[in-house]
Design a protein around this motif. Structure first.
Motif, short mmCIF file in Angstrom:
data_model
loop_
_atom_site.label_atom_id
_atom_site.label_comp_id
_atom_site.label_asym_id
_atom_site.label_seq_id
_atom_site.Cartn_x
_atom_site.Cartn_y
_atom_site.Cartn_z
N VAL A 1 14.42 5.30 3.79
CA VAL A 1 13.24 5.04 2.95
C VAL A 1 12.19 6.14 3.11
O VAL A 1 11.01 5.91 2.87
N GLN A 2 12.62 7.33 3.49
CA GLN A 2 11.67 8.43 3.65
C GLN A 2 11.00 8.80 2.33
O GLN A 2 9.86 9.28 2.32
N ASP A 3 11.69 8.58 1.21
CA ASP A 3 11.10 8.89 -0.08
C ASP A 3 9.94 7.95 -0.41
O ASP A 3 8.89 8.38 -0.90
N LEU A 4 10.10 6.65 -0.13
CA LEU A 4 9.02 5.69 -0.38
C LEU A 4 7.81 6.00 0.50
O LEU A 4 6.66 5.92 0.05
N ALA A 5 8.06 6.37 1.76
CA ALA A 5 6.96 6.74 2.65
C ALA A 5 6.20 7.94 2.11
O ALA A 5 4.95 7.98 2.14
N LEU A 6 6.91 8.94 1.59
CA LEU A 6 6.27 10.12 1.03
C LEU A 6 5.44 9.77 -0.20
O LEU A 6 4.29 10.20 -0.32
N VAL A 7 6.01 9.00 -1.11
CA VAL A 7 5.29 8.63 -2.33
C VAL A 7 4.03 7.84 -1.99
O VAL A 7 2.94 8.10 -2.54
N ALA A 8 4.13 6.88 -1.07
CA ALA A 8 2.97 6.08 -0.68
C ALA A 8 1.87 6.96 -0.09
O ALA A 8 0.68 6.78 -0.40
N GLU A 9 2.25 7.91 0.75
CA GLU A 9 1.26 8.81 1.35
C GLU A 9 0.56 9.64 0.27
O GLU A 9 -0.67 9.82 0.31
N LEU A 10 1.31 10.11 -0.70
CA LEU A 10 0.70 10.90 -1.77
C LEU A 10 -0.25 10.06 -2.61
O LEU A 10 -1.33 10.53 -3.01
N LEU A 11 0.13 8.83 -2.91
CA LEU A 11 -0.76 7.97 -3.69
C LEU A 11 -2.04 7.68 -2.93
O LEU A 11 -3.13 7.66 -3.52
#
Length: 301
Positions: free
Chosen positions: A184-194
């Motif tokens: 789930v590294q992609d979801l963590a990245l997207v959340a951080e960017l948002l």
């Protein structure tokens, strides 16, 4: 960028799909994290100066190779393509048009078609739910999305297709992928960017084929239950982060995480039939146990 490990045949199909783009203004770097024989020789024979092939001296793992690709990215926008996925011929043209129309976003998500191991279109419960229940992408036109509303929708059900997304390279290099995460590294990245105020642009053009097959890393981890253990830990962190940011809807969505609960629950019978009681217990625990709420008297970030 093509982080590669696994089936050479599927990887070659992925590379050929890039070579077949109608818009020639692209560069492809393949970062090989494996030891399959004949792969370096195949790339040496391509004879296309737009293709660069590198083999890691030691295996870095999924997330390690993602971060290696981010380090090697040289151009303003980057795609981290799945090594078994396919770009349709108009992918590069569609993404360049989306960026020209709505510039400056950190993430661009085009339309995606799910295919099986043989490249044939498939309809799955997961993809139908992404499209009909969770997606915030409007039909028929481009849109710029962000903030708590987008975060909450992604935590109800992650409707993005990470391998098809185009990223602004500067934010990728600044944030990167968390090395302790493998699924789930992609979801963590997207959340951080948002949380940093970045935005996502969606484009209706269906220009990418996303491979659904049981040999993928995410499928293997989901079957064992380890995917959900990792997901559960990240959701607890994100709920606390959203609380701290003053995003209560997103925090509630992270704690409820209905889509991942239902997914885990649906896999319990298979684990029991396969005589994997430990996996069944792990799946059931994810489906039925609530996430912990933060202690409001302490800093939970």
């Amino acid at each position: 960028m093509l982080p590669y490990y696994g089936d050479p045949g599927l990887m070659r199909q992925a590379v050929r799909s890039v070579l077949a783009q109608t818009d020639p203004d692209w560069r492809l770097t393949v970062v090989d994290d494996g030891t399959e024989p004949g792969v370096p020789e195949w790339f040496a024979g391509l004879g296309d100066p737009r293709v660069r092939y590198l083999r890691n001296p030691a295996n870095l793992g999924v997330t390690g190779n993602f971060n290696r690709c981010v380090e090697l990215a040289e151009h303003p926008y980057t795609v981290l393509m799945g090594c078994d996925d396919l770009m349709r011929p108009g992918y590069v043209a569609a993404l360049r048009a989306a960026r020209a129309s709505l510039p400056g976003a950190a993430m661009y998500q085009p339309g995606v078609r799910a295919v099986d191991g043989d490249g044939r279109p498939v309809r799955t419960v997961v993809d139908t739910a992404k499209r009909r229940l969770y997606s915030q992408a409007p039909a028929g036109y481009r849109a710029r999305l962000g903030g708590e509303r987008l975060a909450a929708s992604l935590l109800h059900g992650n409707w993005l297709y990470f391998p098809a997304m185009c990223w602004r390279t500067d934010v990728l290099k600044e944030v990167g992928f968390r090395p302790e995460l493998s699924v789930v590294q992609d979801l963590a990245l997207v959340a951080e960017l948002l949380l940093r105020g970045e935005e996502l642009v969606t484009d209706p053009a269906v220009c990418f084929d996303y491979r659904r097959h049981p040999g993928s890393e995410s499928s293997a981890q989901a079957a064992s239950g380890s995917r959900f253990a990792e997901t559960r830990g990240l959701l607890a962190e994100l709920a606390a982060d959203f609380d701290a940011a003053g995003w209560p809807r997103a925090a509630r969505a992270a704690r409820s995480h209905l889509s991942t609960r239902l997914h885990a629950l649906a896999m319990v019978p298979g684990a029991l039939r396969g005589r994997r009681p430990d996996d069944a217990r792990e799946l059931a625990a994810h489906a039925l146990s609530p996430l912990p709420r933060p202690d409001r008297g302490t800093d939970t970030r």
